[in-house]
Design an enzyme around this catalytic site. Sequence first.
Site, PDB file in Angstrom:
ATOM      1  N   CYS A 157      -4.996   6.104   8.443  1.00  0.00           N
ATOM      2  CA  CYS A 157      -4.349   5.202   7.482  1.00  0.00           C
ATOM      3  C   CYS A 157      -3.326   4.392   8.261  1.00  0.00           C
ATOM      4  CB  CYS A 157      -3.691   5.984   6.342  1.00  0.00           C
ATOM      5  SG  CYS A 157      -2.930   4.898   5.112  1.00  0.00           S
ATOM      6  N   ARG A 171     -12.054   2.995   0.161  1.00  0.00           N
ATOM      7  CA  ARG A 171     -12.698   4.264  -0.182  1.00  0.00           C
ATOM      8  C   ARG A 171     -11.640   5.180  -0.790  1.00  0.00           C
ATOM      9  NH1 ARG A 171     -14.805   8.138   4.719  1.00  0.00           N
ATOM     10  NH2 ARG A 171     -12.598   7.852   5.295  1.00  0.00           N
ATOM     11  N   ASN A 214     -14.938   1.921   3.419  1.00  0.00           N
ATOM     12  CA  ASN A 214     -13.930   0.940   2.977  1.00  0.00           C
ATOM     13  C   ASN A 214     -14.570  -0.445   3.072  1.00  0.00           C
ATOM     14  OD1 ASN A 214     -11.310   2.665   2.841  1.00  0.00           O
ATOM     15  ND2 ASN A 214     -12.226   3.229   4.803  1.00  0.00           N
ATOM     16  N   CYS A 246      -4.473  -2.872   3.598  1.00  0.00           N
ATOM     17  CA  CYS A 246      -5.167  -1.759   4.252  1.00  0.00           C
ATOM     18  C   CYS A 246      -5.041  -1.983   5.761  1.00  0.00           C
ATOM     19  CB  CYS A 246      -6.635  -1.723   3.819  1.00  0.00           C
ATOM     20  SG  CYS A 246      -7.580  -0.395   4.595  1.00  0.00           S
ATOM     21  N   GLY A 247      -4.273  -1.121   6.418  1.00  0.00           N
ATOM     22  CA  GLY A 247      -4.012  -1.308   7.845  1.00  0.00           C
ATOM     23  C   GLY A 247      -5.261  -1.124   8.689  1.00  0.00           C
ATOM     24  N   THR A 248      -6.022  -0.069   8.418  1.00  0.00           N
ATOM     25  CA  THR A 248      -7.255   0.150   9.187  1.00  0.00           C
ATOM     26  C   THR A 248      -8.275  -0.943   8.875  1.00  0.00           C
ATOM     27  OG1 THR A 248      -7.943   1.721   7.462  1.00  0.00           O
ATOM     28  CG2 THR A 248      -7.050   2.646   9.516  1.00  0.00           C
ATOM     29  N   ASN A 277       0.914  -1.178   0.000  1.00  0.00           N
ATOM     30  CA  ASN A 277       0.000   0.000   0.000  1.00  0.00           C
ATOM     31  C   ASN A 277       0.928   1.196   0.000  1.00  0.00           C
ATOM     32  OD1 ASN A 277      -2.112   1.387   2.612  1.00  0.00           O
ATOM     33  ND2 ASN A 277      -2.198   1.804   0.438  1.00  0.00           N
TER      34      ASN A 277
HETATM   35  N1  LIG Z   1      -8.943   4.504   2.062  1.00  0.00           N
HETATM   36  C1  LIG Z   1      -8.975   4.847   3.495  1.00  0.00           C
HETATM   37  C2  LIG Z   1      -7.692   5.621   3.879  1.00  0.00           C
HETATM   38  C3  LIG Z   1      -6.436   4.771   3.741  1.00  0.00           C
HETATM   39  C4  LIG Z   1      -6.483   3.552   4.630  1.00  0.00           C
HETATM   40  C5  LIG Z   1      -5.498   2.436   4.312  1.00  0.00           C
HETATM   41  N2  LIG Z   1      -4.578   2.666   3.241  1.00  0.00           N
HETATM   42  C6  LIG Z   1      -4.811   1.944   5.582  1.00  0.00           C
HETATM   43  O1  LIG Z   1      -3.667   1.456   5.523  1.00  0.00           O
HETATM   44  O2  LIG Z   1      -5.481   2.021   6.657  1.00  0.00           O
HETATM   45  C7  LIG Z   1     -10.207   5.713   3.774  1.00  0.00           C
HETATM   46  O3  LIG Z   1     -10.699   6.371   2.859  1.00  0.00           O
HETATM   47  O4  LIG Z   1     -10.659   5.713   4.927  1.00  0.00           O
END
Ligand SMILES: N[C@H](CCC[C@H](N)C(=O)O)C(=O)O
Length: 275
Positions: free
Chosen positions: A71, A202, A183, A210-212, A6
Amino acid sequence: MHGLGNDFVVLDAREHPLPPMTAAAARALADRRTGIGCDQLVLLEPSDAPQAGHAFRMRIFNADGSEVEACGNAARAVALLHGEAVTIETRGGLIALEPLDGGARVDMGAPRFDWEAIPLAYAMDTAAMPVGWPMDQGELAQPMAVNVGNPHVIFFVDDADAAALETLGPVIEHDPLFPERVNVNIASLAGPDHLKLRVWERGAGLTRACGTGACATAVAGIRQGLVHSPVRVSLPGGDLVIAWTEGGSILMNGPAAESFRGSFDWDDFALGAEA
Ligand SMILES: N[C@H](CCC[C@H](N)C(=O)O)C(=O)O
């Protein structure tokens, strides 16, 4: 920089202020053909409350230019860049970064579950949402929703690889049920306390990690009794380990890396007329 593939452009403006970041400039920089190219643009700025001990602020812009609250993968990359333990400000709240060898441990704060916190357009039980979306093999139904600074909807299915996330993702991301979009996480059990996860993000689409999303999905799995903390989450780009117990904050542990470092004169950026 990147976290499990990512990828980010990280602009360190803590010492050198930049002109105000706009959605158009973020889109231009993130464009993989005419810009530098990344899933998210990460902007580091001085804190408004240095006396409060928050060393600096991390702002996050998706490739579509939307500014968001959190993020996880970028938090680990910034921990590596900063090089020592630090608490920083994000739109989603304070997060604590601790660089480790080749990555970082991040306290992502506590998850939120009530429908207004996700947010959803109307009241419902976010642990078993009475909604579904049609897919080839039937219906993708009974998701859960968790906010980990940013909004996530989570589907547990038999085989995460079988879901047509590239078509379902944008449909669900833009569903009016999610007034701030969402997401989209598709997960399946890969073993005891081990999940496989794919994410339609998202504002960025399919990403390698995607960490979150890993945090939200691990929390949802723990709440459902599908897995126990700590949970190993295997994303296309690699693994994260997520620890959480009810009432506590989420601890995420995993790799991060720097691909290239350079400095440039902002005015030299030909961001195009739109920006
Ligand atoms: N697309 C996510 C933000 C990036 C999260 C992702 N890249 C991570 O590592 O958490 C959003 O719109 O809430």
